[in-house]
Write a protein that holds these residues in place. Structure first.
Motif, PDB file in Angstrom:
ATOM      1  N   VAL A 184     -31.502  -7.128  13.624  1.00 43.45           N
ATOM      2  CA  VAL A 184     -32.243  -5.965  14.123  1.00 43.45           C
ATOM      3  C   VAL A 184     -31.308  -5.014  14.853  1.00 43.45           C
ATOM      4  CG1 VAL A 184     -34.045  -5.244  15.746  1.00 43.45           C
ATOM      5  CG2 VAL A 184     -34.442  -7.174  14.217  1.00 43.45           C
ATOM      6  N   LEU A 185     -30.387  -5.543  15.625  1.00 41.65           N
ATOM      7  CA  LEU A 185     -29.399  -4.704  16.298  1.00 41.65           C
ATOM      8  C   LEU A 185     -28.540  -3.956  15.281  1.00 41.65           C
ATOM      9  CD1 LEU A 185     -28.056  -3.850  18.973  1.00 41.65           C
ATOM     10  CD2 LEU A 185     -26.532  -5.811  18.679  1.00 41.65           C
ATOM     11  N   ALA A 186     -28.147  -4.639  14.222  1.00 40.52           N
ATOM     12  CA  ALA A 186     -27.330  -4.000  13.192  1.00 40.52           C
ATOM     13  C   ALA A 186     -28.096  -2.887  12.480  1.00 40.52           C
ATOM     14  CB  ALA A 186     -26.852  -5.032  12.176  1.00 40.52           C
ATOM     15  N   MET A 187     -29.409  -3.032  12.356  1.00 41.33           N
ATOM     16  CA  MET A 187     -30.205  -1.976  11.721  1.00 41.33           C
ATOM     17  C   MET A 187     -30.089  -0.658  12.477  1.00 41.33           C
ATOM     18  SD  MET A 187     -33.812  -3.589  10.600  1.00 41.33           S
ATOM     19  CE  MET A 187     -33.911  -5.133   9.782  1.00 41.33           C
TER      20      MET A 187
ATOM     21  N   ILE B  10     -25.642   0.383  12.203  1.00 44.22           N
ATOM     22  CA  ILE B  10     -24.941   0.734  10.960  1.00 44.22           C
ATOM     23  C   ILE B  10     -25.960   1.238   9.945  1.00 44.22           C
ATOM     24  CG2 ILE B  10     -23.097  -0.934  11.370  1.00 44.22           C
ATOM     25  CD1 ILE B  10     -24.367  -2.805   9.369  1.00 44.22           C
ATOM     26  N   PRO B  11     -25.494   1.965   8.916  1.00 36.47           N
ATOM     27  CA  PRO B  11     -26.433   2.432   7.892  1.00 36.47           C
ATOM     28  C   PRO B  11     -27.134   1.268   7.196  1.00 36.47           C
ATOM     29  CG  PRO B  11     -24.307   3.518   7.657  1.00 36.47           C
ATOM     30  CD  PRO B  11     -24.142   2.457   8.698  1.00 36.47           C
ATOM     31  N   LEU B  12     -28.378   1.493   6.837  1.00 35.74           N
ATOM     32  CA  LEU B  12     -29.201   0.441   6.239  1.00 35.74           C
ATOM     33  C   LEU B  12     -28.605  -0.077   4.930  1.00 35.74           C
ATOM     34  CD1 LEU B  12     -31.765  -1.198   6.534  1.00 35.74           C
ATOM     35  CD2 LEU B  12     -32.980   0.588   5.292  1.00 35.74           C
ATOM     36  N   ALA B  13     -28.050   0.815   4.123  1.00 38.25           N
ATOM     37  CA  ALA B  13     -27.454   0.381   2.853  1.00 38.25           C
ATOM     38  C   ALA B  13     -26.306  -0.596   3.087  1.00 38.25           C
ATOM     39  CB  ALA B  13     -26.966   1.588   2.065  1.00 38.25           C
ATOM     40  N   LEU B  14     -25.495  -0.332   4.101  1.00 43.88           N
ATOM     41  CA  LEU B  14     -24.391  -1.227   4.416  1.00 43.88           C
ATOM     42  C   LEU B  14     -24.911  -2.570   4.921  1.00 43.88           C
ATOM     43  CD1 LEU B  14     -21.389  -1.767   4.765  1.00 43.88           C
ATOM     44  CD2 LEU B  14     -21.547  -0.707   7.024  1.00 43.88           C
ATOM     45  N   LEU B  15     -25.948  -2.543   5.744  1.00 44.93           N
ATOM     46  CA  LEU B  15     -26.542  -3.777   6.250  1.00 44.93           C
ATOM     47  C   LEU B  15     -27.080  -4.639   5.108  1.00 44.93           C
ATOM     48  CD1 LEU B  15     -27.625  -5.551   8.606  1.00 44.93           C
ATOM     49  CD2 LEU B  15     -29.706  -4.202   8.430  1.00 44.93           C
ATOM     50  N   LEU B  16     -27.818  -4.026   4.194  1.00 50.91           N
ATOM     51  CA  LEU B  16     -28.380  -4.785   3.072  1.00 50.91           C
ATOM     52  C   LEU B  16     -27.293  -5.341   2.167  1.00 50.91           C
ATOM     53  CD1 LEU B  16     -31.468  -2.581   2.209  1.00 50.91           C
ATOM     54  CD2 LEU B  16     -31.404  -4.746   3.433  1.00 50.91           C
ATOM     55  N   THR B  17     -26.216  -4.569   1.989  1.00 48.73           N
ATOM     56  CA  THR B  17     -25.100  -5.052   1.178  1.00 48.73           C
ATOM     57  C   THR B  17     -24.446  -6.266   1.829  1.00 48.73           C
ATOM     58  OG1 THR B  17     -24.704  -2.820   0.385  1.00 48.73           O
ATOM     59  CG2 THR B  17     -22.929  -4.392   0.104  1.00 48.73           C
ATOM     60  N   LEU B  18     -24.225  -6.181   3.136  1.00 47.39           N
ATOM     61  CA  LEU B  18     -23.600  -7.308   3.839  1.00 47.39           C
ATOM     62  C   LEU B  18     -24.489  -8.548   3.817  1.00 47.39           C
ATOM     63  CD1 LEU B  18     -22.032  -5.490   6.909  1.00 47.39           C
ATOM     64  CD2 LEU B  18     -20.851  -6.442   4.928  1.00 47.39           C
ATOM     65  N   GLU B  19     -25.790  -8.371   3.922  1.00 44.65           N
ATOM     66  CA  GLU B  19     -26.695  -9.521   3.862  1.00 44.65           C
ATOM     67  C   GLU B  19     -26.758 -10.109   2.457  1.00 44.65           C
ATOM     68  OE1 GLU B  19     -30.548  -8.575   5.342  1.00 44.65           O
ATOM     69  OE2 GLU B  19     -29.902  -8.648   7.414  1.00 44.65           O
TER      70      GLU B  19
ATOM     71  N   VAL C 130     -23.004 -10.697  -6.421  1.00 42.34           N
ATOM     72  CA  VAL C 130     -22.126  -9.533  -6.296  1.00 42.34           C
ATOM     73  C   VAL C 130     -22.380  -8.553  -7.431  1.00 42.34           C
ATOM     74  CG1 VAL C 130     -19.720  -8.793  -6.310  1.00 42.34           C
ATOM     75  CG2 VAL C 130     -20.399 -10.812  -5.040  1.00 42.34           C
ATOM     76  N   GLY C 131     -22.626  -9.065  -8.630  1.00 43.83           N
ATOM     77  CA  GLY C 131     -22.928  -8.171  -9.758  1.00 43.83           C
ATOM     78  C   GLY C 131     -24.181  -7.353  -9.499  1.00 43.83           C
ATOM     79  N   GLY C 132     -25.187  -7.959  -8.916  1.00 45.16           N
ATOM     80  CA  GLY C 132     -26.405  -7.223  -8.585  1.00 45.16           C
ATOM     81  C   GLY C 132     -26.157  -6.134  -7.559  1.00 45.16           C
ATOM     82  N   ILE C 133     -25.325  -6.411  -6.575  1.00 43.26           N
ATOM     83  CA  ILE C 133     -24.990  -5.402  -5.568  1.00 43.26           C
ATOM     84  C   ILE C 133     -24.205  -4.264  -6.203  1.00 43.26           C
ATOM     85  CG2 ILE C 133     -23.685  -4.992  -3.449  1.00 43.26           C
ATOM     86  CD1 ILE C 133     -26.296  -6.522  -3.111  1.00 43.26           C
ATOM     87  N   VAL C 134     -23.283  -4.599  -7.094  1.00 40.22           N
ATOM     88  CA  VAL C 134     -22.510  -3.549  -7.769  1.00 40.22           C
ATOM     89  C   VAL C 134     -23.433  -2.666  -8.603  1.00 40.22           C
ATOM     90  CG1 VAL C 134     -20.758  -3.160  -9.571  1.00 40.22           C
ATOM     91  CG2 VAL C 134     -20.349  -4.834  -7.760  1.00 40.22           C
ATOM     92  N   ILE C 135     -24.371  -3.267  -9.313  1.00 42.96           N
ATOM     93  CA  ILE C 135     -25.321  -2.486 -10.113  1.00 42.96           C
ATOM     94  C   ILE C 135     -26.149  -1.572  -9.218  1.00 42.96           C
ATOM     95  CG2 ILE C 135     -27.405  -2.663 -11.523  1.00 42.96           C
ATOM     96  CD1 ILE C 135     -26.148  -5.188 -12.769  1.00 42.96           C
TER      97      ILE C 135
END
Length: 113
Positions: free
Chosen positions: A53-56, A59-68, A99-104
Motif C-alpha cells: 500500500v505504501l508503494a502504491m 511509485i507509479p502503479l504500472a511499475l508496482l504491478l510489474t514488480l509484483e 515474464v513473457g506475460g509482463i513483456v506482452i
C-alpha cells in the motif's frame, strides 16, 4: 512413586510415533526455527500488505504491478541459495511465462511508429 509415573509418561511420549500425531499437534522444532516461522508469518501477514500500500502511493502503479508480477524471478534464486532447493523445470517455465506475460502487457500499450 511420582518418579516412576513420570518415567512411564516420558516413555509413552517417546513411543508416540510422529506418524500417529494428530493433525492439530504442533511440529517439534527448535526455538530458533520457531522464531524464524514467527517472523515469516509477521512479515507475510502484516508487513507485506503495508509495504504494498505504501508503494502504491510512492511509485507509479504500472511499475508496482510489474514488480509484483515478476515474483517468480526473484523467488527461484532465493529458494536455491537460501534453502538449497534446485528449481524444477516446471518452475523455470512458469517464471518464463510470467515474464513473457509482463513483456506482452508492456509492449501492447506502446504505439509502434
Amino acid at each position: 512413586i511420582s518418579a516412576r509415573i513420570e518415567g512411564s509418561m516420558k516413555k509413552q511420549r517417546m513411543e508416540f510415533d510422529k506418524a500417529q500425531r494428530p493433525w492439530y499437534a504442533l511440529p517439534e522444532m527448535t526455538v530458533s526455527s520457531w522464531i524464524h516461522v514467527c517472523f515469516g508469518v509477521l512479515f507475510v501477514t502484516f508487513l507485506q500488505p503495508v509495504l504494498v500500500v505504501l508503494a502504491m502511493f510512492e511509485i507509479p502503479l504500472a511499475l508496482l504491478l510489474t514488480l509484483e508480477s515478476i515474483g517468480p524471478l526473484y523467488s527461484l534464486p532465493f529458494s536455491w541459495v537460501l534453502q538449497k532447493e534446485k528449481p524444477t523445470f516446471k518452475a523455470c517455465i512458469g517464471a518464463v511465462f510470467s515474464v513473457g506475460g509482463i513483456v506482452i502487457l508492456c509492449f501492447r500499450g506502446m504505439v509502434l511508429k
